[in-house]
Scaffold this motif. Structure first.
Motif, short mmCIF file in Angstrom:
data_model
loop_
_atom_site.label_atom_id
_atom_site.label_comp_id
_atom_site.label_asym_id
_atom_site.label_seq_id
_atom_site.Cartn_x
_atom_site.Cartn_y
_atom_site.Cartn_z
N SER A 797 42.55 2.61 6.11
CA SER A 797 42.91 3.42 7.14
C SER A 797 44.48 4.09 7.00
O SER A 797 44.98 4.53 7.76
N THR A 800 44.82 8.04 6.97
CA THR A 800 44.39 8.65 8.37
C THR A 800 45.64 8.08 9.39
O THR A 800 46.04 8.98 10.09
N ARG A 804 48.29 10.93 11.11
CA ARG A 804 48.19 11.10 12.54
C ARG A 804 49.51 10.87 13.29
O ARG A 804 49.95 11.41 14.29
N ASP A 821 39.66 3.86 18.11
CA ASP A 821 39.23 5.27 17.55
C ASP A 821 37.56 5.29 17.59
O ASP A 821 37.05 4.75 16.63
N GLY A 822 37.10 6.22 18.03
CA GLY A 822 35.53 6.23 17.87
C GLY A 822 35.25 7.05 16.84
O GLY A 822 33.83 7.17 16.56
N ASP A 823 36.14 7.67 15.88
CA ASP A 823 35.83 8.53 14.75
C ASP A 823 36.13 7.83 13.55
O ASP A 823 35.89 8.07 12.46
N ASN A 824 36.80 6.57 13.62
CA ASN A 824 37.17 5.85 12.59
C ASN A 824 36.11 4.73 12.07
O ASN A 824 35.80 3.77 12.85
N PRO A 825 35.46 5.00 10.87
CA PRO A 825 34.40 4.03 10.82
C PRO A 825 34.81 2.68 10.35
O PRO A 825 33.96 1.80 10.32
N TRP A 830 34.12 1.81 16.84
CA TRP A 830 33.15 2.76 16.04
C TRP A 830 32.14 1.44 15.58
O TRP A 830 30.68 1.92 15.55
N THR A 834 28.13 1.58 16.81
CA THR A 834 27.20 1.90 15.86
C THR A 834 26.12 0.68 15.76
O THR A 834 25.02 0.81 15.92
#
Length: 915
Positions: A797, A800, A804, A821-825, A830, A834
């Motif tokens: 990461s 990113t 940020r 962070d719900g957008d970081n796989p 996240w 999932t």
């Protein structure tokens, strides 16, 4: 095209491809039928041929061929070249005339295209003793074997008659046994055969039919007639390979395929499946499966290919279970009844309770299901004695007794030496016969490879005669037949030539109803190697497609339904077996594990070789993570010790060397190479679910890493390890893993098997990342710039984070990106979200509804950044550490629950689907 082809064409002024082929192609060896010209090659010289026995004639023929080769090599004209220019048969003439405007010049391109197609389709034939590994590409010749209508009529009539006889013989042997009482079959040959199963006596198969699929190996003799050499009834192979041969070769010669009126194959397969479905015990529609020994079997490709083509489920023994004298398939949804089984393993391995107790390939209790009449199986167990070559000698009398007919298709004269008169008749003929084992492959009786008496000297013949006398019943003598030879496109004699090779034809009779069979209009042609007389794939032979011509209309029906209905489409959705599901699950776990260990190894080597190697928190964290993930053996001196100066540098060097040495160890280590090997083995078990490109990436990833590590070790010398070269190796492996991941996430159908693959990946990711972040806080690594960057890098990461948060290095920014962070796989939130959704979807829950197993995982919506970033108590970040520990523990609990619920089916042991 090589210069010889050009010179022949120009010198002789040949204007047609057929005439060119007649001039170019050598004749078959003397005494062998020439498929290309439709006649037997004459023996040379006639006077010597008349006076010499079989073996010297063969030797003379080989000497003449060698002389021709020598003359050709010295640019001298070969003897009797006009004989080679004799006209071809009408079928072969038409074949070559349809080559198109480029003619022979285009054959090398077609040969390369054929090889590429076989390679791209992943067609393999596994050879256990192959030094290059268990898998090798299927060997297929460019030219087909063309069988004209008249010749095929003889084959079809004879094969249908023989399969009827064999079926009735089996019914009698396991029933009234009148043939044994009348002496038409020796009791010692039948009851003494290890393939005779007393457990099957008195069984009544569905439709009173014992044989559903039978194969016959045929050879054409010098007289132009076809002769039966052997027969296969246990699990005859070839029905899948001949389909692939047909698709591959017909695409190379589409015009010739159409103009020669070649009969299609699909209608026979359809009739076979319809017959099986009609005769299956209760079940509408019946569920039929194909039982395979597994991916290490030599013909596993065919098993998977045939299962897809027939629309049946491919299963292994541990996919099946017996309950209340019925057979069930273990699927993700529970137990599903199986009504029909096409078996592709030999009888002794079917049932460890009643047959071989050490078999792990079969199903305990399977014979009891068959005896209860609750399963149709192709073929019925107990047919192995029919495969004995000794039986061929008794079939003429059996045909007269059972059918009142003479055999339409003769077999080679065969003598079972268990009868004294037969042995005494066979011994003087050893020099011109083949000696075969009566019980091939038996662990009870001595077995051996078939030998040709024509290839033995007098001393060897005497030794074999002594063996036959001492163990007469274990030996069968069969007349030797010079195999016919067909044209092949060969590179063994130069850059692309037509060369004759010995050929044996395997044809199949398939059952399409009670006591009804039809012969598949085609077959599998097996070619002997160069200068060989035994056509065997295990001995380096190859195969050819078989084109059967028809004088009537070509049947152009296909396996595709004319109009699909919701019910028919549902039937084509093959159930996901528990074994396949488990292997897909571990395929996902090992893919993620390989990525994690690789990234950790790169990070460790980069930091230990850079300016941050003196950061104690960072070094302590790297050491602990390396031990947890088996990058180094535990006995390696620790980096975490508070050492200074030379001792610290020495520890780092030893640690680096150990880490680099372990990377490519796919057998004994537990590092990246080991994970890649486990990844390949899991993928091999579900090979039929992966694209050829996906599989190639997996195989190359492991092979390239091992090769690079071995090359690096050899170049650097003992005791020297180049960090830079190792990092380049890891970078290349990382690219290969990215390709594997892309194939899994972007090119696979989102069925339950894929969901388990994805769940496996995310369980592995959750436990690894939670463990790594927890260790980073324990050692204080996050409070130093170098350690902070290493943690972000391990989570993949870095880009990113800097985009940020730019230059911030505080705990809040780290937790925000890597935990919440719900957008970081690769954030824990996240991954957890999932996982919860995939588990619910797998269990069949309605959208937006979770299952009990989903609630085993923590709910990220309940995590509050302020509480996670609270350093209390005493700077230990208690709430964060609790959350990380819970994530790691939950990952293991969910993994165990998945195994119980979906793989072992012990959660609901009696629930069945569609019973």
């Amino acid at each position: 095209m090589d210069p010889l082809n050009d010179s022949l064409f120009d010198a002789q002024g040949l204007e047609t491809p057929a005439a060119f082929a007649a001039a170019l192609a050598p004749a078959a060896e003397p005494g062998h039928f020439d498929e290309l010209r439709g006649r037997t090659s004459p023996l040379r010289p006639p006077s010597a041929a008349a006076a010499a026995p079989t073996a010297p004639t063969l030797a003379l023929a080989k000497a003449e061929v060698a002389a021709d080769d020598e003359a050709e090599a010295t640019d001298a004209p070969p003897a009797d070249r006009t004989e080679d220019a004799e006209p071809l048969t009408p079928a072969w003439t038409q074949f070559f005339e349809e080559l198109g405007p480029e003619g022979f010049a285009d054959l090398p391109r077609r040969a390369l295209s054929l090889e590429r197609q076989i390679r791209d389709n992943g067609v393999t034939y596994n050879v256990y003793a192959d030094t290059d590994g268990p898998q090798r590409p299927w060997s297929l010749d460019l030219f087909p074997l063309i069988v004209p209508p008249g010749s095929w009529a003889q084959i079809e009539t004879g094969v249908l008659q023989r399969v009827r006889i064999l079926d009735r013989v089996m019914a009698d042997v396991y029933g009234p046994q009148t043939l044994l009482q009348e002496g038409l079959l020796p009791a010692a040959l039948v009851r003494g055969h290890p393939g005779y199963l007393r457990q099957m006596h008195g069984v009544k198969p569905p439709g009173d039919t014992w044989l559903r699929i039978a194969a016959f190996d045929l050879a054409r003799g010098p007289d132009g007639n076809w002769w039966v050499v052997s027969q296969r009834t246990q699990a005859p192979s070839g029905l899948g390979y001949l389909l692939e041969n047909r698709l591959a070769v017909s695409r190379q010669f589409p015009q010739a395929f159409e103009s020669l009126q070649v009969q299609r194959l699909a209608a026979t397969y359809t009739a076979m499946m319809e017959g099986l479905q009609r005769m299956c015990p209760a079940g509408s529609p019946p569920h039929i499966a194909l039982l395979t020994p597994g991916p290490y079997n030599e013909t596993y490709f065919e098993h998977a290919y045939l299962a897809r083509y027939l629309g049946v489920t491919l299963v292994e023994g541990n996919d099946l279970t017996v309950r209340d004298e019925r057979l069930y398939l273990k699927t993700l949804q529970g137990l599903r009844p199986v009504h029909g089984l096409i078996k592709r393993l030999d009888d002794p391995f079917l049932d460890p309770l009643e047959l071989r107790p050490d078999s792990t390939l079969g199903v305990p209790g399977l014979l009891q299901v068959i005896r209860a009449g609750n399963l149709l199986i192709a073929n019925m167990p107990g047919s192995a004695f029919l495969e004995s070559p000794a039986l061929l000698g008794f079939l003429p009398a059996l045909s007269r007794r059972l059918l009142g007919e003479e055999l339409a298709l003769p077999a080679l004269p065969t003598w079972w030496c268990g009868e004294r008169a037969a042995m005494e008749a066979a011994l003087p003929r050893l020099a011109e016969c083949a000696v075969k084992p009566t019980y091939p492959g038996s662990t009870i009786h001595p077995s051996f490879e078939a030998v040709l008496g024509t290839q033995l000297d007098q001393r060897a013949l005497d030794e074999w005669a002594g063996r036959i006398i001492r163990q007469s019943d274990a030996h069968t003598v069969q007349s030797y037949l010079p195999l016919s030879q067909m044209p092949t496109w060969s590179h063994e004699l130069g850059p692309g030539r037509i060369a004759p090779k010995a050929v044996m034809l395997r044809v199949f009779a398939v059952n399409d109803g009670p006591q009804s069979w039809r012969v598949l209009p085609g077959g599998l042609a097996r070619l002997a190697g160069q200068d060989a007389q035994i056509a065997s794939m295990q001995r380096g032979g190859s195969s050819a497609d078989v084109w059967v011509q028809t004088e009537g209309e070509v049947d152009r029906s296909t396996r595709l339904a004319p109009q699909s209905t919701p019910a028919s489409l549902q039937r084509h959705r093959a159930p996901v077996t528990s074994r396949a599901a488990e292997n897909m699950y571990w395929l996902g776990r090992y893919t993620e594990r390989a990525e994690n260990t690789l990234r950790l190894a790169r990070l460790t080597l980069e930091n230990l070789s850079g300016e941050d190697q003196f950061s104690r928190p960072l070094v302590a964290w790297l050491h602990e993570m390396a031990l947890r993930n088996a990058l180094v053996p535990r006995e390696v001196p620790g980096l975490a010790r508070q050492q200074e100066g030379a001792r610290a540098a020495q520890s780092r060097r030893l640690f680096e060397r150990a880490l680099i040495a372990e990377l490519g160890q796919s057998q004994n280590g537990r590092s990246v190479g080991f994970n890649l090997r486990c990844l390949r083995e899991a993928a091999q078990a579900v090979r039929e679910r992966l694209s050829q490109e996906h599989w190639n990436h997996i195989v190359r990833a492991e092979a390239d890493l091992v090769r690079r590590c071995q090359e690096q070790a050899g170049e650097s010398g003992e005791g020297r390890y180049a960090v830079g070269a190792t990092l380049r190796t890891l970078e290349a492996t990382s690219a290969a893993l990215a390709a594997i991941t892309g194939a899994q996430t972007d090119r696979m159908t989102r069925d339950d098997a894929w969901r388990l693959l994805s769940i496996g990946r995310h369980i592995e990711r959750l436990s690894f990342l939670a463990s790594a972040l927890g260790a980073g806080f324990e050692h204080g690594t996050v409070h130093e710039a170098s350690g902070f960057e290493a943690l972000v890098g391990l989570f993949d990461s870095t880009i990113t984070f800097h985009a940020r948060y730019q230059q911030r290095r505080d705990v809040a920014s780290l937790v925000d990106l890597l935990v919440q962070d719900g957008d970081n796989p690769r954030s824990l939130a996240w991954v957890t979200h999932t996982l919860r959704k995939r588990l619910a979807k797998l269990a069949g829950s309605a959208p937006d509804r979770l299952t009990a197993l989903s609630y085993e995982l923590p709910n990220p919506d309940e995590w509050a950044l302020e509480r996670l970033c609270d350093p209390a108590p005493a700077g230990q970040y208690g709430m964060l550490m609790q959350t990380l520990a819970r994530c790691e523990t939950a990952a293991y609990h969910v993994s165990d629950a998945i195994g119980v619920r979906y793989f072992t089916l012990t959660f609901e042991t009696v629930r069945s689907v569609g019973a």
